[in-house]
Write a protein that holds these residues in place. Sequence first.
Motif, mmCIF file in Angstrom:
data_model
loop_
_atom_site.group_PDB
_atom_site.id
_atom_site.type_symbol
_atom_site.label_atom_id
_atom_site.label_comp_id
_atom_site.label_asym_id
_atom_site.label_seq_id
_atom_site.Cartn_x
_atom_site.Cartn_y
_atom_site.Cartn_z
ATOM 1 N N CYS A 51 123.389 -4.888 118.407
ATOM 2 C CA CYS A 51 123.401 -3.444 118.685
ATOM 3 C C CYS A 51 124.609 -3.159 119.556
ATOM 4 N N GLU A 77 129.868 1.933 118.014
ATOM 5 C CA GLU A 77 130.957 1.834 117.046
ATOM 6 C C GLU A 77 131.492 3.254 116.837
ATOM 7 N N ASP A 78 132.754 3.458 117.069
ATOM 8 C CA ASP A 78 133.376 4.803 117.001
ATOM 9 C C ASP A 78 132.560 5.831 117.792
ATOM 10 N N ALA A 116 129.427 5.885 118.386
ATOM 11 C CA ALA A 116 128.041 6.091 117.953
ATOM 12 C C ALA A 116 127.251 4.777 118.067
ATOM 13 N N PHE A 125 124.644 1.793 117.176
ATOM 14 C CA PHE A 125 124.207 1.194 115.906
ATOM 15 C C PHE A 125 123.325 -0.024 116.174
ATOM 16 N N SER A 178 122.308 -3.584 113.834
ATOM 17 C CA SER A 178 122.488 -4.268 112.551
ATOM 18 C C SER A 178 121.737 -5.596 112.557
ATOM 19 N N ALA A 192 119.730 9.092 111.561
ATOM 20 C CA ALA A 192 120.632 7.939 111.429
ATOM 21 C C ALA A 192 120.889 7.655 109.949
ATOM 22 N N THR A 240 122.783 -2.148 108.337
ATOM 23 C CA THR A 240 123.217 -1.478 109.579
ATOM 24 C C THR A 240 122.654 -0.055 109.635
ATOM 25 N N ARG A 277 123.161 3.423 111.644
ATOM 26 C CA ARG A 277 124.083 4.119 112.593
ATOM 27 C C ARG A 277 123.474 5.436 113.042
ATOM 28 N N ALA A 302 126.586 10.347 116.871
ATOM 29 C CA ALA A 302 127.475 10.030 117.985
ATOM 30 C C ALA A 302 127.052 10.692 119.295
ATOM 31 N N GLN A 345 125.606 9.042 122.712
ATOM 32 C CA GLN A 345 126.306 8.200 123.682
ATOM 33 C C GLN A 345 126.257 8.803 125.103
#
Length: 474
Positions: free
Chosen positions: A385, A388-389, A391, A393, A395, A445, A460, A462, A465, A468
């Motif tokens: 976890c 990523e960019d 946001a 996530f 997986s 998500a 994954t 996601r 965003a 965050q």
Amino acid sequence: MSAVRRSLSHRVFATVFAVAMVVVAVFSLAGTAYVQSRLVSLAHEELDSQADVVRAALDSMPDDKFILRNLELGNTRITLIDTDGTVLYDTEAEADTMPNHASRPEVASAFANGRGDAERASTTLGEVMLYEAVLLENGTVVRLAQEQAGYLSILVGMLPPLAVLVALCAIVSLVAARRESRAIIEPLLEVDLDHPVRNVENAYTEMVPMLERIETQRQELKRQVRVLADNDRMRREFTANITHELKTPLTAISGYAELISSGMVSDEADQRDFAHRIFNEAGRLTALVNDILTLSNLDEAERDEAGSSSDSVLGTREPVDLPRTLDTVYHRLETVADVNGVTLSVKPQRAIVLGVPRLLDELVYNLASNAIRYNKPDGSVTMRCGMEDGAPFISVEDTGIGIAPEEQEKVFERFYRVDKSRSKERGGTGLGLAIVKHAAVFHDATISVDSALGEGTTITVRFPAGDQELGELF
Ligand code: ADP
């Protein structure tokens, strides 16, 4: 109280009739004013020439009163005024009863300039008196007067023909309204509401947006009917599947129980074996019922739009620390991984999601449990976890049997299994990934599957965003 229905024909009638009435009123008022001013100026001219005639007659003869008594000038009143303004003679009244006329504007002007005229309103209906006075050679003044119809009296005189005109206008407006409203309505009635866009070319320009809107709504309705039909089909399939899935363990349980109760299994080891099977089947049944309940709660949360608010049947949304969730799942599945000969590991990085803890836990558990169950001997499963960019996530990667590309979408359907017997043998309910999918949707998500047959799978999830910012709360 029921609303009064308005008729188009009424509206057109009111408009046409009102326009006709305005035209009639404007023409009557303006026409009356014109006619009255024309009459006044004609009367002035007549008085003018009559005054010349009277002066010539009086100047040429010595006995003024005698001439005046015998003059015939229609409805013109003649007054003879002495140099001091005393009335000497009047064709309509006794001279000695009349007041001094020296101050009358027309008389004063005649004494001063030889000629004078004046105009005075006489009655309430606006009648006017026109005066023309001329100075005679002997120093007296002769005054001619004529009454002229006023503005109001002309208007009153026009009332009967005006009333006929208004009635005529009403009849013409009524007929015009009937014809016009029929003509207006015709293209509307011709519209084929089943195919509104086909009519766009023949329709009024003003109707085009409405027809386009009907078409959009028609398409939307069609789409909704399709969705409803799909939902209905899926519901029926789901019910049939549930019945089947519940029946299997129940049949097994009642079969084993019957054998034991009938005394056919006398050996103690066999009895223990059967009891163990009953226990396993009951466990499957419990797992199945739990999964069905979770899915049904997710369905309810999605239907009821509270899914997007903080509370739902599933629990309250709160900031969830993903590394902690992964850790909990790791501890629950550690032994299962061991039993399956699979190495389970966690690689957590800081990530926080605003979500329902129980659901996120279930999501990770189902992914990791599948990764272990559909793995190969000595395989490995890695739970991750992080961010990523911008946001969060989660997986889960495994080195298992993989999922064929054409199956990658279907595995998220309820009760869909690539290999049914393997799923059952591993205690699967066929609902794990369906729960993952709905739990992801519930948290806005997205899910992506990266898998190759025989090599392994990475799933994954996601999150949006925005979540965050929650990191700053910690
Ligand atoms: P089940 O209870 O059968 O595991 P799921 O809904 O969790 O049901 O999964 C549906 C099917 O997807 C499984 O039966 C299996 O065939 C396939 N599947 C799920 N996860 C994996 C994975 N990690 N690797 C390979 N196949 C998988």
